[in-house]
Design an enzyme around this catalytic site. Structure first.
Site, PDB file in Angstrom:
ATOM      1  N   ASP A 141     -60.426   0.989   0.617  1.00 41.93           N
ATOM      2  CA  ASP A 141     -60.273  -0.115  -0.331  1.00 41.93           C
ATOM      3  C   ASP A 141     -61.553  -0.777  -0.836  1.00 41.93           C
ATOM      4  OD1 ASP A 141     -57.748   0.489   0.447  1.00 41.93           O
ATOM      5  OD2 ASP A 141     -57.084  -1.580   0.651  1.00 41.93           O
TER       6      ASP A 141
ATOM      7  N   GLU B 286     -58.294  -1.964  14.028  1.00 46.08           N
ATOM      8  CA  GLU B 286     -58.303  -1.309  12.714  1.00 46.08           C
ATOM      9  C   GLU B 286     -59.625  -0.557  12.487  1.00 46.08           C
ATOM     10  OE1 GLU B 286     -57.579  -4.153   9.632  1.00 46.08           O
ATOM     11  OE2 GLU B 286     -57.221  -2.651   8.081  1.00 46.08           O
TER      12      GLU B 286
HETATM   13  C1  GLC Z   1     -55.992  -1.464   4.355  1.00 40.29           C
HETATM   14  C2  GLC Z   1     -56.651  -0.094   4.223  1.00 40.29           C
HETATM   15  C3  GLC Z   1     -55.684   0.885   3.599  1.00 40.29           C
HETATM   16  C4  GLC Z   1     -54.397   0.873   4.406  1.00 40.29           C
HETATM   17  C5  GLC Z   1     -53.803  -0.541   4.482  1.00 40.29           C
HETATM   18  C6  GLC Z   1     -52.641  -0.662   5.422  1.00 40.29           C
HETATM   19  O1  GLC Z   1     -55.793  -2.036   3.130  1.00 40.29           O
HETATM   20  O2  GLC Z   1     -57.823  -0.177   3.492  1.00 40.29           O
HETATM   21  O3  GLC Z   1     -56.241   2.152   3.558  1.00 40.29           O
HETATM   22  O4  GLC Z   1     -53.481   1.748   3.872  1.00 40.29           O
HETATM   23  O5  GLC Z   1     -54.776  -1.404   4.986  1.00 40.29           O
HETATM   24  O6  GLC Z   1     -53.043  -0.353   6.726  1.00 40.29           O
END
Ligand code: GLC
Length: 439
Positions: free
Chosen positions: A170, A412
C-alpha cells in the site's frame, strides 16, 4: 525458546480467533473485513491445520466476484459494526457488474488465488484435488480474463493498476511519489500548504489501533482517499477511469505475481483436462515476454512503469525481487537480483527482507511498507529463490522470519534490523505463512 509444537499451536490459535465463520479476518480490530490476497495467504497456512477451512476461505472469496470477472480487494463483513460506514465509502453497487447481495470494494488486489488453490490442492488426494480444481477453475479463468480485457489496453500483457491499494504494498515509495506528482487535487494541495493534514488524523481509523508513525502519513492517506473518490465518481468503470486518469502504473509486483498465477492456472487446467481459452493463452505468453520491458539495463534491475509516459518509477523496493517469484526471468537476471538479496546495504538485513532497501532515503525501521519485513513477500521471494536453486538464501529468509515471530508473535510487520514488531498484532497471514514455513 518455544518448541515447534508450541509455536504451531500458538499460531493456529490466532487463526482460530480471527475466523469469522466463513473466512479469516486479517486482524481483529484494524481489519474486520475479507481481503483478497490475505485470504489466499491465510489458506496456504490453514491447509496444514484444517483443509476444509482452507477451502472455505477461498470459496468465500469468490462469492464477491463481479459479473465481469473482477475479484474485489475487499468484501465487507455485514455483521460487523463498521459495515454500513465502510461499505458506504465505496458504493460499488453503482457499477453494473457489482453483485447485488454482497458489498465489496471497487478495485482488485494481487492475483494470488491460483497459487492458493494449488497449494491447498497439494494436501489432497488426486481425486479430491480434481474436484477442488473443477470448482475453482471457472472463477480464476474469469478473473484472469478480466485482467487482460480491462487492464491491458495495449494488449502487451502488462496489467495496469489504478490505485496503490491494488498493489497490496500500500505505502510503497514509487506509488507515493507518483501520487504527489500526478494525482494531487487542489484541495489536497491546499490542506498540505496550510498544514491542516493533522485534522485528517481524527477521521482515520487505523491510527486508533496502530501508532501513527507505523502507518501512512496523514497527507498521503488523504491522497489515497482522493484517488478512491475519483474512481468512485466514475462508478468503478475501468474504461471511463482510464480515459482521463494520469495515475496508472504497470506494477512490477503485480505483474510478477500474475505470471506465477498464470503458471498455476495452467497447472490446474492440465490436472482437470481443460484447455484454457486461446486468447488467454496468448495473453499469458505476452506477460512473460513483456516483463522484460520493465528491466533497466543501466541499473540492472526491474522497475514499475508509468502507463502513459512509459517512464520507469526508479525506486527500488521489495517489488524489485518479485520477478524471482515469477519464475520466468533468465538465470542471469535472477543472479543479479540475488546479488541484491546478499548485499548488506540493500536487502541483507538481520531480519530480511526489508520492504525497501536499507540504504533507501525512504527507509524507516517501522514505517508502513517503507522498511519493515513482511512475511508474505518473504514467502514469495523465498519460493522463487528455491525454484532458481538458491536454497541457502531461501532457508535463511524463512528461518529469520520464524525467529522474529517466535520472539514476538505474529505481528503484521517487523523491523528488519532487530525483528521488533509493528502494525497489527495477531495478524492472520503472518501466522498462516509461518505455519507453512514450519510445516
Ligand atoms: C494492509 C496491507 C494490505 C492488506 C490489508 C489487510 O492494508 O497493506 O496488503 O491486504 O492490510 O491486511
Amino acid at each position: 525458546m518455544k518448541s515447534k509444537e508450541e509455536l504451531l499451536s500458538q499460531l493456529s490459535d490466532v487463526l482460530l480467533s480471527n475466523w469469522t465463520g466463513s473466512y479469516t479476518r486479517p486482524a481483529a480490530h484494524l481489519y474486520p473485513h475479507q481481503w483478497l490476497w490475505d485470504s489466499c495467504f491465510t489458506a496456504i497456512g490453514l491447509r496444514h491445520v484444517d483443509i476444509e477451512k482452507a477451502q472455505q476461505e477461498l470459496r468465500s472469496l469468490i462469492r464477491g466476484q463481479w459479473s465481469n470477472g473482477m475479484l474485489p480487494h475487499m468484501i465487507f463483513n455485514d455483521s460487523h459494526q463498521s459495515f454500513a460506514k465502510d461499505s458506504n465509502i465505496w458504493r460499488s453497487k453503482r457499477n453494473p457488474y457489482a453483485p447485488d447481495d454482497i458489498a465489496t470494494s471497487g478495485i482488485t488486489q494481487p492475483p494470488v488465488l491460483a497459487e492458493a488453490v494449488v497449494q491447498v490442492g497439494q494436501k489432497m488426494t488426486l481425486r479430491e484435488r480434481r474436484g477442488w480444481y473443477q470448482d475453482m477453475y471457472p472463477a480464476i479463468v474469469r478473473y484472469h480474463e478480466w485482467l487482460y480485457a480491462e487492464r491491458d489496453p495495449h494488449g502487451d500483457g502488462l496489467v495496469v493498476l489504478l490505485h496503490p491499494w491494488e498493489s497490496g504494498l500500500d505505502n510503497s515509495p514509487p506509488w507515493i511519489e507518483q501520487l504527489h506528482k500526478h494525482a494531487k487535487p487542489w484541495w489536497v494541495a491546499l490542506v498540505e500548504k496550510l498544514n491542516l493534514d493533522k485534522i485528517v488524523r481524527f477521521l482515520r481509523r487505523d491510527t486508533h489501533y496502530v501508532p501513527p508513525g507505523q502507518r501512512l502519513r496523514d497527507i498521503d492517506a488523504l491522497l489515497y482517499h482522493s484517488v478512491m473518490l475519483r474512481l468512485r465518481r466514475k462508478n468503478w468503470l475501468t474504461e471511463s477511469i482510464m480515459e482521463r486518469s494520469h495515475f496508472m502504473v504497470e506494477d512490477l509486483a503485480y505483474n510478477s505475481i500474475l505470471i506465477r498465477a498464470n503458471q498455476q492456472l495452467v497447472e490446474i487446467a492440465k490436472t482437470i483436462g481443460h484447455e484454457l481459452p486461446e486468447d488467454l493463452i496468448e495473453d499469458i505468453a505476452n506477460t512473460e515476454k513483456s516483463l522484460d520491458n520493465l528491466w533497466d539495463s543501466y541499473y540492472k534491475q526491474y522497475f514499475s512503469r508509468h502507463f502513459i509516459s512509459r517512464k520507469f518509477l526508479k525506486q527500488p523496493t521489495i517489488a524489485t525481487l518479485l520477478p524471482l517469484y515469477s519464475g520466468s526471468i533468465t538465470k542471469e537476471r535472477a543472479e543479479e537480483l540475488v546479488t541484491m538479496v546478499r548485499n548488506t546495504e540493500l536487502f541483507a538485513a538481520e531480519y530480511p527482507l526489508p520492504s525497501v532497501p536499507l540504504n533507501s532515503t525512504y527507509f524507516k525501521e517501522h514505517g508502513y511498507w517503507q522498511g519493515p519485513t513482511w512475511i508474505n513477500t518473504n514467502w514469495m521471494v523465498a519460493d522463487g529463490l528455491d525454484r532458481y536453486g538458491y536454497k541457502q538464501e531461501a532457508k535463511h529468509i524463512r528461518e529469520q522470519s520464524m525467529r522474529a515471530v517466535e520472539k514476538h508473535g505474529p505481528w503484521e510487520y517487523f523491523s528488519p534490523k532487530d525483528g521488533s514488531p509493528a502494525g497489527a498484532e495477531n495478524f492472520s497471514w503472518t501466522a498462516a505463512l509461518i505455519i507453512d514455513f514450519i510445516s
